[in-house]
Design a protein around this motif. Structure first.
Motif, PDB file in Angstrom:
ATOM      1  N   SER A 233      11.537  35.983  -4.389  1.00 36.72           N
ATOM      2  CA  SER A 233      12.693  35.172  -3.005  1.00 36.72           C
ATOM      3  C   SER A 233      11.858  33.965  -2.401  1.00 36.72           C
ATOM      4  CB  SER A 233      13.217  35.881  -1.994  1.00 36.72           C
ATOM      5  OG  SER A 233      12.106  36.342  -1.284  1.00 36.72           O
ATOM      6  N   VAL A 234      13.182  33.405  -1.350  1.00 40.47           N
ATOM      7  CA  VAL A 234      12.575  32.502  -0.653  1.00 40.47           C
ATOM      8  C   VAL A 234      11.952  32.555   0.569  1.00 40.47           C
ATOM      9  CG1 VAL A 234      13.005  30.331   0.478  1.00 40.47           C
ATOM     10  CG2 VAL A 234      14.364  30.513  -1.975  1.00 40.47           C
ATOM     11  N   ALA A 235      11.929  33.594   0.856  1.00 47.58           N
ATOM     12  CA  ALA A 235      11.338  34.619   2.214  1.00 47.58           C
ATOM     13  C   ALA A 235       9.699  34.261   2.112  1.00 47.58           C
ATOM     14  CB  ALA A 235      12.498  35.687   2.903  1.00 47.58           C
ATOM     15  N   GLU A 236       9.898  36.061   0.633  1.00 42.96           N
ATOM     16  CA  GLU A 236       8.814  36.302   0.119  1.00 42.96           C
ATOM     17  C   GLU A 236       7.533  35.050  -0.451  1.00 42.96           C
ATOM     18  OE1 GLU A 236       9.881  40.452  -1.789  1.00 42.96           O
ATOM     19  OE2 GLU A 236      10.556  38.934  -3.434  1.00 42.96           O
ATOM     20  N   ALA A 237       8.091  34.009  -0.744  1.00 41.95           N
ATOM     21  CA  ALA A 237       7.657  33.129  -1.091  1.00 41.95           C
ATOM     22  C   ALA A 237       6.657  32.589  -0.054  1.00 41.95           C
ATOM     23  CB  ALA A 237       8.134  31.933  -2.019  1.00 41.95           C
ATOM     24  N   LYS A 238       7.685  32.222   1.205  1.00 40.41           N
ATOM     25  CA  LYS A 238       7.214  31.248   1.699  1.00 40.41           C
ATOM     26  C   LYS A 238       5.790  32.160   2.880  1.00 40.41           C
ATOM     27  CE  LYS A 238      11.381  28.526   3.489  1.00 40.41           C
ATOM     28  NZ  LYS A 238      13.009  27.953   4.211  1.00 40.41           N
ATOM     29  N   HIS A 239       6.237  33.113   2.890  1.00 43.63           N
ATOM     30  CA  HIS A 239       5.428  34.110   3.509  1.00 43.63           C
ATOM     31  C   HIS A 239       4.112  33.860   2.643  1.00 43.63           C
ATOM     32  CE1 HIS A 239       4.041  38.309   5.162  1.00 43.63           C
ATOM     33  NE2 HIS A 239       3.550  37.626   4.058  1.00 43.63           N
ATOM     34  N   LEU A 240       4.158  33.963   1.571  1.00 41.25           N
ATOM     35  CA  LEU A 240       2.681  34.336   0.858  1.00 41.25           C
ATOM     36  C   LEU A 240       2.134  33.007   0.595  1.00 41.25           C
ATOM     37  CD1 LEU A 240       1.148  36.002  -0.861  1.00 41.25           C
ATOM     38  CD2 LEU A 240       2.548  35.020  -3.249  1.00 41.25           C
ATOM     39  N   ILE A 241       2.741  32.344   0.390  1.00 43.71           N
ATOM     40  CA  ILE A 241       1.788  30.982   1.151  1.00 43.71           C
ATOM     41  C   ILE A 241       1.058  30.322   2.781  1.00 43.71           C
ATOM     42  CG2 ILE A 241       2.646  27.595   1.488  1.00 43.71           C
ATOM     43  CD1 ILE A 241       5.061  28.241   0.064  1.00 43.71           C
ATOM     44  N   ALA A 242       1.878  30.778   2.923  1.00 43.99           N
ATOM     45  CA  ALA A 242       1.726  30.966   4.604  1.00 43.99           C
ATOM     46  C   ALA A 242       0.605  31.991   4.796  1.00 43.99           C
ATOM     47  CB  ALA A 242       2.099  31.433   6.079  1.00 43.99           C
TER      48      ALA A 242
ATOM     49  N   LEU B 133      -4.423  41.598  -3.147  1.00 40.54           N
ATOM     50  CA  LEU B 133      -4.473  40.910  -2.566  1.00 40.54           C
ATOM     51  C   LEU B 133      -2.919  40.439  -2.116  1.00 40.54           C
ATOM     52  CD1 LEU B 133      -5.237  37.681  -0.749  1.00 40.54           C
ATOM     53  CD2 LEU B 133      -4.672  36.768  -2.499  1.00 40.54           C
ATOM     54  N   LEU B 134      -2.075  41.122  -3.668  1.00 37.08           N
ATOM     55  CA  LEU B 134      -0.345  40.631  -2.789  1.00 37.08           C
ATOM     56  C   LEU B 134      -0.134  42.066  -2.308  1.00 37.08           C
ATOM     57  CD1 LEU B 134       0.624  40.109  -6.617  1.00 37.08           C
ATOM     58  CD2 LEU B 134       0.910  38.794  -4.695  1.00 37.08           C
ATOM     59  N   GLN B 135      -1.284  43.404  -2.273  1.00 38.66           N
ATOM     60  CA  GLN B 135      -0.888  44.346  -0.912  1.00 38.66           C
ATOM     61  C   GLN B 135      -1.017  44.137   0.415  1.00 38.66           C
ATOM     62  OE1 GLN B 135      -3.918  46.937  -2.703  1.00 38.66           O
ATOM     63  NE2 GLN B 135      -1.987  48.708  -4.022  1.00 38.66           N
ATOM     64  N   GLU B 136      -1.756  42.967   0.505  1.00 35.93           N
ATOM     65  CA  GLU B 136      -2.690  43.527   1.461  1.00 35.93           C
ATOM     66  C   GLU B 136      -1.345  41.454   2.758  1.00 35.93           C
ATOM     67  OE1 GLU B 136      -6.710  40.813   1.483  1.00 35.93           O
ATOM     68  OE2 GLU B 136      -7.040  42.846   0.850  1.00 35.93           O
ATOM     69  N   ALA B 137      -0.483  41.368   1.393  1.00 36.18           N
ATOM     70  CA  ALA B 137       0.336  40.087   1.838  1.00 36.18           C
ATOM     71  C   ALA B 137       1.591  40.504   2.074  1.00 36.18           C
ATOM     72  CB  ALA B 137       0.899  38.946   0.737  1.00 36.18           C
ATOM     73  N   GLY B 138       1.352  42.335   1.800  1.00 35.07           N
ATOM     74  CA  GLY B 138       2.562  42.778   1.684  1.00 35.07           C
ATOM     75  C   GLY B 138       4.195  42.631   1.130  1.00 35.07           C
ATOM     76  N   LEU B 139       3.023  42.931   0.186  1.00 38.49           N
ATOM     77  CA  LEU B 139       4.457  42.048  -1.064  1.00 38.49           C
ATOM     78  C   LEU B 139       4.244  43.198  -1.867  1.00 38.49           C
ATOM     79  CD1 LEU B 139       4.295  37.943  -1.804  1.00 38.49           C
ATOM     80  CD2 LEU B 139       5.950  39.270  -0.506  1.00 38.49           C
ATOM     81  N   ASP B 140       5.310  42.989  -3.183  1.00 37.15           N
ATOM     82  CA  ASP B 140       4.737  44.601  -3.887  1.00 37.15           C
ATOM     83  C   ASP B 140       4.272  43.768  -5.157  1.00 37.15           C
ATOM     84  OD1 ASP B 140       5.612  45.900  -5.962  1.00 37.15           O
ATOM     85  OD2 ASP B 140       7.921  45.433  -6.439  1.00 37.15           O
ATOM     86  N   SER B 141       2.951  44.847  -5.521  1.00 34.35           N
ATOM     87  CA  SER B 141       2.501  44.658  -6.247  1.00 34.35           C
ATOM     88  C   SER B 141       1.795  45.568  -7.508  1.00 34.35           C
ATOM     89  CB  SER B 141       0.957  44.901  -5.754  1.00 34.35           C
ATOM     90  OG  SER B 141       0.562  46.429  -5.330  1.00 34.35           O
ATOM     91  N   ASN B 142       3.385  45.330  -7.499  1.00 35.09           N
ATOM     92  CA  ASN B 142       3.337  45.921  -9.213  1.00 35.09           C
ATOM     93  C   ASN B 142       2.635  45.252 -10.445  1.00 35.09           C
ATOM     94  OD1 ASN B 142       5.249  48.746  -8.265  1.00 35.09           O
ATOM     95  ND2 ASN B 142       7.000  47.521  -8.784  1.00 35.09           N
TER      96      ASN B 142
ATOM     97  N   ARG C 213       5.261  37.081 -12.427  1.00 35.21           N
ATOM     98  CA  ARG C 213       6.022  36.733 -11.547  1.00 35.21           C
ATOM     99  C   ARG C 213       5.570  36.104 -10.600  1.00 35.21           C
ATOM    100  NH1 ARG C 213       7.209  40.466  -5.920  1.00 35.21           N
ATOM    101  NH2 ARG C 213       9.532  40.276  -5.937  1.00 35.21           N
ATOM    102  N   LEU C 214       4.801  34.734  -9.787  1.00 32.16           N
ATOM    103  CA  LEU C 214       4.129  34.222  -9.197  1.00 32.16           C
ATOM    104  C   LEU C 214       4.806  32.814 -10.189  1.00 32.16           C
ATOM    105  CD1 LEU C 214       1.327  35.028  -7.022  1.00 32.16           C
ATOM    106  CD2 LEU C 214       3.614  35.394  -6.772  1.00 32.16           C
ATOM    107  N   ARG C 215       4.147  33.214 -11.050  1.00 28.39           N
ATOM    108  CA  ARG C 215       4.333  32.091 -12.474  1.00 28.39           C
ATOM    109  C   ARG C 215       5.765  32.088 -13.164  1.00 28.39           C
ATOM    110  NH1 ARG C 215       1.943  29.973 -17.449  1.00 28.39           N
ATOM    111  NH2 ARG C 215       3.695  30.553 -19.334  1.00 28.39           N
ATOM    112  N   HIS C 216       6.529  32.753 -12.750  1.00 25.05           N
ATOM    113  CA  HIS C 216       8.305  32.343 -12.793  1.00 25.05           C
ATOM    114  C   HIS C 216       8.967  31.563 -11.361  1.00 25.05           C
ATOM    115  CE1 HIS C 216       7.444  34.883 -16.440  1.00 25.05           C
ATOM    116  NE2 HIS C 216       8.058  36.195 -15.854  1.00 25.05           N
ATOM    117  N   THR C 217       8.604  32.308 -10.226  1.00 23.16           N
ATOM    118  CA  THR C 217       8.926  31.379  -8.931  1.00 23.16           C
ATOM    119  C   THR C 217       7.855  29.727  -9.090  1.00 23.16           C
ATOM    120  OG1 THR C 217       8.202  33.648  -7.382  1.00 23.16           O
ATOM    121  CG2 THR C 217       8.727  31.488  -6.597  1.00 23.16           C
ATOM    122  N   PHE C 218       7.309  29.600 -10.096  1.00 24.63           N
ATOM    123  CA  PHE C 218       6.514  27.737 -10.174  1.00 24.63           C
ATOM    124  C   PHE C 218       7.836  27.408 -10.389  1.00 24.63           C
ATOM    125  CE2 PHE C 218       4.369  25.572 -12.814  1.00 24.63           C
ATOM    126  CZ  PHE C 218       4.076  23.946 -11.570  1.00 24.63           C
ATOM    127  N   ALA C 219       7.859  27.800 -12.342  1.00 22.02           N
ATOM    128  CA  ALA C 219       8.905  27.625 -13.150  1.00 22.02           C
ATOM    129  C   ALA C 219      10.140  26.860 -12.982  1.00 22.02           C
ATOM    130  CB  ALA C 219       8.866  28.046 -13.971  1.00 22.02           C
TER     131      ALA C 219
END
Length: 342
Positions: free
Chosen positions: A144-153, A283-292, A298-304
């Protein structure tokens, strides 16, 4: 009395592997299967299935495989995490279809009666057989937009950030070189749409800064030929370029030898698939995101999706991703609904 061979598992393994490779070769020759990503997925699925077959006593062969074996295979994997998403009905359907195709292809080549164990198993398990009934082509999973912004930060904390209000300028010095490497790698998955195989294939010649808006900051990467993937170039987000620029400087200062952009060790040893996967997941776990499993895709799809929402032609995005233009149809269904761009 005839004695049993002591090393019967060797020809069994060869038979399972060769049957798959012959099927794959014919699929590629007929251009029914062309995408490197799909080929890699099928290989991983078959490896998992073959490993289970060889682990049985006696080992399961193409000839002996039956419905009970397939039921035991699925039961053994139930409740376990696996890199190939084997727990979902959709994956089980895809796996059984693969087994069925290899079995029938093998029978056609040998002149034997086809083993129908996989199709019979599907007939006995309608929840798997009709797993795609609701949607034959599901929408790609993305941040989501919020998740992407959080991960970038979160990722950007690993680089110097002079002049940013409320952020310590020296926070990046606390990161080890491995932690920095991991964050830059994830940054390229999200900010450049790279696959795991793409990323591990990068060399020191891959980052391209010439022609960019900011001096010495990479704005695209050149992905060399690897496996069945062709060489291509793809742009990266400015924040990902800043992370990559910092990594290049740190890597130079540490005098890490070799040409691999993201080495596993200070000796320049290439990053293994397993180690890369584990580092990304943690790393995704540390970022607080779903690390399935499948997080990098999932990141590649977000880029596209980001590129399409910015108005980039689907054919251009497909070229950056290294896929056929038809693959973009899945993304277009998501883009049809207005959404913020990260």
């Amino acid at each position: 009395m005839t004695s049993l061979p002591l090393f019967d598992e060797v020809p069994t393994q060869a038979g399972l592997r060769e049957a798959f490779e012959r099927w794959l070769a014919d699929q590629r020759a007929s251009q029914s299967l062309r995408q490197p990503g799909s080929i890699e997925v099928y290989r991983e699925m078959w490896r998992g299935f073959m490993g289970w077959c060889l682990g049985q006593s006696p080992a399961v062969t193409l000839a002996s495989l039956d419905v009970a074996d397939l039921q035991a295979f699925q039961a053994a994997r139930f409740g376990m995490k696996s890199a190939d998403l084997s727990l979902t009905p959709r994956h089980a359907l895809r796996l059984m279809r693969l087994v069925d195709r290899v079995l029938r292809h093998h029978a056609a080549q040998t002149g034997d009666e086809p083993n129908t164990a996989a199709s019979d198993w599907l007939a006995d398990n309608p929840h798997v057989r009709y797993a795609e009934a609701a949607s034959a082509d599901p929408l790609p999973d993305f941040l989501s937009v919020a998740e992407a912004k959080h991960l970038i930060a979160f990722l950007s904390n690993a680089r110097p950030r002079p002049g940013v209000s409320g952020v310590r300028r020296d926070v990046h010095v606390a990161f080890t070189w491995q932690e920095l490497r991991n964050r830059v790698a994830v940054g390229l998955h999200l900010g450049g749409g790279l696959t795991p195989a793409d990323l591990r294939a990068l060399t020191l010649k891959s980052p391209i800064s010439r022609g960019g808006r900011v001096r010495e900051r990479p704005w695209k990467v050149s992905i060399p030929v690897h496996g069945d993937a062709v060489a291509r170039e793809t742009p990266i987000a400015p924040w990902a370029g800043e992370l990559l620029q910092h990594w290049l400087q740190v890597r130079l200062e540490m005098q890490i030898p070799g040409d691999v952009l993201f080495p596993a060790t200070r000796t320049g040893k290439p990053w293994s698939k397993q180690s890369h996967y584990a580092a990304t997941r943690q790393l995704l776990q540390e970022a607080g995101l779903d690390s399935n499993d499948g997080g990098t895709f999932r990141l590649r799809h977000t880029f596209a999706l980001r590129q399409l929402r910015r108005g980039t032609a689907p054919e251009e995005v497909a070229r950056w991703l290294g896929v056929e233009p038809a693959v973009m149809d899945r993304y277009k269904r998501v883009v049809s609904s207005p959404m913020d761009v990260v």
